[in-house]
Every structure is written in structure tokens, then in C-alpha cells.
Design a protein around this motif. Sequence first.
Motif, PDB file in Angstrom:
ATOM      1  N   TYR A  28      54.019  -1.241  57.490  1.00 10.43           N
ATOM      2  CA  TYR A  28      55.262  -0.725  56.943  1.00 10.43           C
ATOM      3  C   TYR A  28      56.329  -1.165  58.066  1.00 10.43           C
ATOM      4  O   TYR A  28      57.860  -0.992  57.704  1.00 10.43           O
ATOM      5  CB  TYR A  28      54.909   0.872  57.684  1.00 10.43           C
ATOM      6  CG  TYR A  28      54.044   1.627  56.389  1.00 10.43           C
ATOM      7  CD1 TYR A  28      54.744   2.223  55.161  1.00 10.43           C
ATOM      8  CD2 TYR A  28      53.297   2.151  57.069  1.00 10.43           C
ATOM      9  CE1 TYR A  28      53.820   2.815  54.924  1.00 10.43           C
ATOM     10  CE2 TYR A  28      51.556   3.092  56.771  1.00 10.43           C
ATOM     11  CZ  TYR A  28      52.722   2.751  55.053  1.00 10.43           C
ATOM     12  OH  TYR A  28      51.883   4.093  54.447  1.00 10.43           O
ATOM     13  N   GLU A  45      52.725   9.664  58.015  1.00  4.75           N
ATOM     14  CA  GLU A  45      53.037   8.016  57.762  1.00  4.75           C
ATOM     15  C   GLU A  45      54.570   8.292  56.627  1.00  4.75           C
ATOM     16  O   GLU A  45      54.199   9.046  55.785  1.00  4.75           O
ATOM     17  CB  GLU A  45      51.588   7.814  57.079  1.00  4.75           C
ATOM     18  CG  GLU A  45      51.495   6.189  56.974  1.00  4.75           C
ATOM     19  CD  GLU A  45      49.665   6.160  56.248  1.00  4.75           C
ATOM     20  OE1 GLU A  45      49.231   5.283  55.699  1.00  4.75           O
ATOM     21  OE2 GLU A  45      48.791   6.672  56.291  1.00  4.75           O
ATOM     22  N   PRO A  46      54.489   7.118  56.331  1.00  2.00           N
ATOM     23  CA  PRO A  46      55.758   6.765  55.701  1.00  2.00           C
ATOM     24  C   PRO A  46      55.394   6.577  54.884  1.00  2.00           C
ATOM     25  O   PRO A  46      54.138   6.096  54.141  1.00  2.00           O
ATOM     26  CB  PRO A  46      57.241   6.014  56.381  1.00  2.00           C
ATOM     27  CG  PRO A  46      55.492   4.939  57.830  1.00  2.00           C
ATOM     28  CD  PRO A  46      54.658   5.829  57.744  1.00  2.00           C
ATOM     29  N   LYS A  48      55.480   4.942  50.750  1.00  2.00           N
ATOM     30  CA  LYS A  48      55.733   3.502  50.104  1.00  2.00           C
ATOM     31  C   LYS A  48      56.145   3.285  48.977  1.00  2.00           C
ATOM     32  O   LYS A  48      56.660   4.050  48.518  1.00  2.00           O
ATOM     33  CB  LYS A  48      54.075   2.971  49.995  1.00  2.00           C
ATOM     34  CG  LYS A  48      53.345   2.233  51.287  1.00  2.00           C
ATOM     35  CD  LYS A  48      51.854   1.806  50.682  1.00  2.00           C
ATOM     36  CE  LYS A  48      51.421   1.436  51.864  1.00  2.00           C
ATOM     37  NZ  LYS A  48      49.898   0.466  51.607  1.00  2.00           N
TER      38      LYS A  48
END
Length: 141
Positions: A28, A45-46, A48
Motif C-alpha cells: 500500500y 486495511e485500506p 485497493k
Amino acid sequence: MKGYQIAYILKRKDPKLYEEARKIKEAYGLKWDEAIKIAKGEIPEPLKLNEISRKLADLENEIKTIKEDFEDIKVTLKFKVEKCKYVDDEGYCTKYPWIGKRDNWKVREDIVRGRLVYHVKVAENRFLCLGCPYFKLKKFA
């Protein structure tokens, strides 16, 4: 303490967590402290870019469907209000009087069987006609 210093200490104390944080950092492009927090599960979690694009496409499809449904409802309501035999020339429903008065609806007062009732101007509140069980076409009534 700087991020790389934290990573160095983490590599010695918990190599498994370090490896997971390193993979997240590289995937990331995050800073070490953010990657470590994600690896520990402290922050999510970011997404995608492809996940964001997919979710955006899903939202666009839902909005398109809602718009189409809304247009169908508008056409149905327009038809019902204009063609209903119980709507007078001024746009008021004469079949279904209301006992209570609503401040945000245009109404006409009337006395039915000795009781004060209100006829709603359905031409301006068309959604009221949507599920009306008394609807009858003018030309067939």
C-alpha cells in the motif's frame, strides 16, 4: 522514534509481525507505523483501487436502478392523479377524507356526516395515491 527504528526493533522482537507489516507497507505504500497498526489489527486495511472501483460501479448500478424505479413511480402517480374519478378539478381527493390536518399538505376543509374532515390536494402530494385502494379511472367510472 522513527518508523524504520520501530521496524528494526519489531524485527528482533516479533519477526512474524514484522514480515506482515513489511508486506502491507510495500503493498500500500504506507509508513511503518501505519503498516504495523494494520498488521496488529488496530486499524482496518485500506481498500485497493480495484476494490474501490468495483464498489463504485456497484453503487452506480444501484443509483441507476433507483432512478429508473423513481421515474416509474412518477409516471404511475401522474397517471393515477390525473385519471382518478375521485380527484376533482382542483386536484383534491374526494373519496378519502382525512380526520387530522397536516401542516405541510394543502387541504380543503369539509363537513362529512357532521364531522370536520380534510380533503388533501393530491395533485401536489401524489405519493398518497400510490397505494390507494379506491382508484378508478374517470372514463370507466
